[in-house]
Design a protein around this motif. Structure first.
Motif, PDB file in Angstrom:
ATOM      1  N   ALA A  47       0.821  -1.202   0.000  1.00 28.63           N
ATOM      2  CA  ALA A  47       0.000   0.000   0.000  1.00 28.63           C
ATOM      3  C   ALA A  47       0.862   1.262   0.000  1.00 28.63           C
ATOM      4  O   ALA A  47       0.515   2.267  -0.637  1.00 28.63           O
ATOM      5  N   ARG A  48       1.966   1.213   0.697  1.00 24.88           N
ATOM      6  CA  ARG A  48       2.877   2.363   0.673  1.00 24.88           C
ATOM      7  C   ARG A  48       3.483   2.533  -0.715  1.00 24.88           C
ATOM      8  O   ARG A  48       3.662   3.671  -1.188  1.00 24.88           O
ATOM      9  N   GLU A  49       3.777   1.426  -1.389  1.00 28.11           N
ATOM     10  CA  GLU A  49       4.281   1.513  -2.759  1.00 28.11           C
ATOM     11  C   GLU A  49       3.229   2.110  -3.693  1.00 28.11           C
ATOM     12  O   GLU A  49       3.578   2.760  -4.692  1.00 28.11           O
ATOM     13  N   TRP A  50       1.967   1.884  -3.398  1.00 24.62           N
ATOM     14  CA  TRP A  50       0.898   2.485  -4.201  1.00 24.62           C
ATOM     15  C   TRP A  50       0.723   3.977  -3.915  1.00 24.62           C
ATOM     16  O   TRP A  50      -0.049   4.656  -4.596  1.00 24.62           O
ATOM     17  N   GLY A  51       1.409   4.474  -2.882  1.00 22.17           N
ATOM     18  CA  GLY A  51       1.332   5.889  -2.546  1.00 22.17           C
ATOM     19  C   GLY A  51       0.289   6.249  -1.522  1.00 22.17           C
ATOM     20  O   GLY A  51      -0.063   7.423  -1.373  1.00 22.17           O
ATOM     21  N   VAL A  52      -0.202   5.272  -0.757  1.00 24.52           N
ATOM     22  CA  VAL A  52      -1.268   5.528   0.204  1.00 24.52           C
ATOM     23  C   VAL A  52      -0.681   6.030   1.525  1.00 24.52           C
ATOM     24  O   VAL A  52       0.257   5.440   2.078  1.00 24.52           O
ATOM     25  N   ASN A  53      -1.255   7.110   2.028  1.00 26.86           N
ATOM     26  CA  ASN A  53      -0.906   7.672   3.329  1.00 26.86           C
ATOM     27  C   ASN A  53      -2.103   7.550   4.267  1.00 26.86           C
ATOM     28  O   ASN A  53      -3.249   7.393   3.828  1.00 26.86           O
ATOM     29  N   ASP A  54      -1.862   7.639   5.558  1.00 26.23           N
ATOM     30  CA  ASP A  54      -2.972   7.677   6.505  1.00 26.23           C
ATOM     31  C   ASP A  54      -3.876   8.857   6.174  1.00 26.23           C
ATOM     32  O   ASP A  54      -3.400   9.976   5.941  1.00 26.23           O
ATOM     33  N   PRO A  78       1.873   5.315 -13.785  1.00 30.23           N
ATOM     34  CA  PRO A  78       2.392   6.342 -12.868  1.00 30.23           C
ATOM     35  C   PRO A  78       3.479   5.800 -11.957  1.00 30.23           C
ATOM     36  O   PRO A  78       3.620   4.579 -11.784  1.00 30.23           O
ATOM     37  N   ALA A  79       4.225   6.707 -11.359  1.00 28.14           N
ATOM     38  CA  ALA A  79       5.234   6.355 -10.352  1.00 28.14           C
ATOM     39  C   ALA A  79       4.963   7.202  -9.121  1.00 28.14           C
ATOM     40  O   ALA A  79       5.594   8.236  -8.904  1.00 28.14           O
ATOM     41  N   PRO A  80       4.006   6.801  -8.282  1.00 29.79           N
ATOM     42  CA  PRO A  80       3.628   7.628  -7.148  1.00 29.79           C
ATOM     43  C   PRO A  80       4.727   7.709  -6.104  1.00 29.79           C
ATOM     44  O   PRO A  80       5.509   6.755  -5.941  1.00 29.79           O
ATOM     45  N   PRO A  81       4.815   8.807  -5.374  1.00 28.41           N
ATOM     46  CA  PRO A  81       5.768   8.870  -4.260  1.00 28.41           C
ATOM     47  C   PRO A  81       5.353   7.881  -3.179  1.00 28.41           C
ATOM     48  O   PRO A  81       4.158   7.645  -2.969  1.00 28.41           O
ATOM     49  N   PRO A  82       6.297   7.284  -2.482  1.00 26.37           N
ATOM     50  CA  PRO A  82       5.953   6.296  -1.454  1.00 26.37           C
ATOM     51  C   PRO A  82       5.047   6.897  -0.381  1.00 26.37           C
ATOM     52  O   PRO A  82       5.226   8.038   0.039  1.00 26.37           O
ATOM     53  N   GLY A  83       4.077   6.111   0.050  1.00 22.56           N
ATOM     54  CA  GLY A  83       3.191   6.543   1.114  1.00 22.56           C
ATOM     55  C   GLY A  83       3.686   6.097   2.475  1.00 22.56           C
ATOM     56  O   GLY A  83       4.712   5.419   2.600  1.00 22.56           O
ATOM     57  N   THR A  84       2.928   6.472   3.494  1.00 19.30           N
ATOM     58  CA  THR A  84       3.326   6.158   4.872  1.00 19.30           C
ATOM     59  C   THR A  84       2.199   5.524   5.668  1.00 19.30           C
ATOM     60  O   THR A  84       2.202   5.548   6.895  1.00 19.30           O
TER      61      THR A  84
END
Length: 296
Positions: A93-100, A152-158
């Protein structure tokens, strides 16, 4: 000095908490904080759905493979698609760019019936705002919205995930729900009946007491979600009127997840038997019923 007052954001209906239309998604994607869009592909005739994704997807959508990302190793009494390891899911999920706190929209090329697995898994893992695109990719393209071939290449999420935010049934729980007449089988009617027998499958049919409720029956002829009144009548006729929670299963926990989402949109609580029939049939101690009758 006059203070400018903005009208409050209207609260969503239960249906609006679970589903989003193509036009609304297009509007959200132009906003200050657009949702994370995940393209859920589960190929019927190949090892994965990436070729379909590469051929055309919603601009900015990140590819998610059901088998690789939304389940753990299959087999035995765990069934065809066990729940994913939560640490691995968080990493993906972080690789997909998902943040809290991010809103997430999931879709597929099958009117949402496969993306429902992503909706369920992410909600189970604690992502509070996840919605299914009503009608999937065909609804998006049908409304004239752009389809892209750029990955796309999303920024890593947290994002931080934790298990257990949605109810899960095991085989014993499914049996209890079935005995009470509150277990829905989301597979096609002929599969529920056990037709035809498949040599590669140990057994066919349905869990004794389960009620046939194909998830495709929740959709219109064009693949959009049926109207709320229509769905309420349908589920009330199946014994799911909201007065008591129900359980749902299918073959491997994909179509059933979509039906749980549909029920959530009606405010009807439902638990998912994740192992579904693939787990049930693998246990020789479990009886199986064939034919149209639930067999309770």
């Amino acid at each position: 000095m006059t203070t400018e007052r903005h009208p409050p954001t209207p609260s969503r209906s239960p249906r609006g908490e679970v589903f989003v239309s193509a036009d609304e998604l297009a509007r959200l994607l132009t906003g200050d904080r657009p949702p994370i869009v995940l393209d859920i592909r589960l190929a019927n005739d190949g090892p994965d759905g990436r070729p379909e994704y590469a051929a055309g997807h919603i601009p900015g959508a990140v590819f998610v493979d059901v088998a690789a990302d939304l389940q753990s190793e299959p087999g035995g009494l765990a069934g065809r698609r066990p729940l994913p390891d939560i640490a691995r899911l968080q990493s993906r999920a972080r690789e997909w760019g998902v943040n809290d706190g991010d809103a997430v929209v999931v879709y597929d090329s099958a009117f949402g019936t496969k993306a429902g697995r992503a909706w369920w898994v992410l909600r189970w893992a604690g992502v509070a705002d996840v919605r299914l695109l009503d009608g999937g990719l065909s609804a998006w393209a049908g409304r004239g919205h752009e389809v892209s071939t750029v990955e796309p290449a999303p920024p890593p999420g947290t994002v931080t995930l934790s298990a257990g935010h949605l109810p899960v049934l095991d085989a014993d729980g499914a049996a209890e729900y079935a005995a009470a007449g509150r277990l829905l089988d989301a597979r096609a009617p002929e599969v529920y009946r056990g037709e035809p027998a498949e040599p590669r499958r140990p057994r066919t049919g349905h869990i004794p007491g389960a009620i046939s409720a194909p998830t495709h029956g929740n959709l219109t002829a064009t693949g959009l979600l049926a109207g709320e009144d229509t769905l309420r009548r349908r589920f009330a006729g199946l014994g799911a009127d909201g007065t008591a929670p129900v359980g749902v299963y299918c073959g491997g926990g994909v179509w059933a997840a979509h039906e749980v989402a549909v029920l959530a949109g009606l405010g009807i609580p439902a638990g998912l038997f994740v192992g579904s029939f693939s787990a049930w049939e693998a246990d020789p101690r479990r009886e199986v019923t064939v034919g149209d009758d639930p067999g309770r």
